[in-house]
Scaffold this active site. Structure first.
Site, PDB file in Angstrom:
ATOM      1  N   HIS A 212      -2.798  -1.274  -3.295  1.00 42.15           N
ATOM      2  CA  HIS A 212      -3.962  -0.417  -3.039  1.00 42.15           C
ATOM      3  C   HIS A 212      -3.895   0.822  -3.933  1.00 42.15           C
ATOM      4  CE1 HIS A 212      -4.387  -2.124   1.311  1.00 42.15           C
ATOM      5  NE2 HIS A 212      -4.814  -2.959   0.397  1.00 42.15           N
TER       6      HIS A 212
ATOM      7  N   SER B 219       0.859  -1.169   0.000  1.00 46.02           N
ATOM      8  CA  SER B 219       0.000   0.000   0.000  1.00 46.02           C
ATOM      9  C   SER B 219       0.901   1.226   0.000  1.00 46.02           C
ATOM     10  CB  SER B 219      -0.945  -0.055   1.212  1.00 46.02           C
ATOM     11  OG  SER B 219      -1.929   0.952   1.129  1.00 46.02           O
TER      12      SER B 219
ATOM     13  N   ASP C 145      -4.196  -4.767   6.059  1.00 45.29           N
ATOM     14  CA  ASP C 145      -4.571  -5.667   4.967  1.00 45.29           C
ATOM     15  C   ASP C 145      -3.346  -6.486   4.566  1.00 45.29           C
ATOM     16  OD1 ASP C 145      -6.174  -6.825   2.984  1.00 45.29           O
ATOM     17  OD2 ASP C 145      -5.594  -5.331   1.492  1.00 45.29           O
TER      18      ASP C 145
END
Length: 194
Positions: free
Chosen positions: A43, A16, A136
């Site tokens: 992401h 991310s 995540d």
């Protein structure tokens, strides 16, 4: 005594905030004849246009492709999960996309792809988690580990945003804590053992 290394059939990388620089550096230094595909789950904003494959393609002779539904994955290629879709493995050769609810505020969710990879590839997958600002991917790494796959985590001390890799190192029994400058070399070494 070292246990024999199982053949690597897939590398799946999640990241991310702060991970793009690591990925670009890695891609520059990868061998172009890898005996397995690499899948990137990064992401991105839902509306983001697909410039990421074009951007990354500048750094490698390997083909960089954005995944479409029912894409067949091939060795020696880099696949990017598109914005606003989760990616699942139907089998070891084919993937599918779906737009179900966000997981960890994310779609694509690293957890979703890591879990699917663990179920499909078992001990022949390596999951790598890079810099990021939420958790995540941590649960998905645990799933990979329970299915006998390998877990690599970016050393939080080297991460631009250390929350994601730090959570992973605290919760997962990892195989390798990796510095970005060594990532490509470690992946290339896997190719020798194929």
């Amino acid at each position: 005594m070292e246990t024999p290394i199982s053949k690597t059939r897939l590398i799946v990388i999640g990241g991310s905030a702060g991970s793009l620089q690591v990925i670009m550096e890695m891609i520059k230094n990868l061998d172009d004849n890898l005996g397995f595909p690499i899948v990137l789950v990064v992401h991105r904003k839902a509306q983001s246009t697909s410039i990421l494959p074009t951007l990354l393609q500048q750094f490698t002779t390997m083909q960089v492709l954005e995944v479409e539904d029912k894409t067949e994955i091939e060795n020696g290629k880099i696949y990017i999960v598109p914005a606003d879709y989760h990616m699942l493995f139907e089998d070891i050769n084919k993937v599918s996309l779906e737009g179900s609810e966000k997981m960890n505020y994310s779609r694509p969710s690293i957890d979703v792809t890591f879990k699917s990879a663990a179920e499909t590839f078992g001990d022949s997958v390596i999951g790598i988690l890079l810099s990021g600002a939420n958790a995540d991917g941590v649960e998905g790494l645990g799933y990979i580990k329970r299915n006998k796959g390998k877990v690599w985590i970016q050393d939080p001390e080297t991460a631009e945003v250390d929350y994601m890799p730090r959570q992973a190192t605290q919760q997962i029994d990892y195989d390798l804590l990796i510095e970005p400058k060594n990532l490509a070399e470690c992946i290339n070494k896997l190719n020798i053992n194929q």
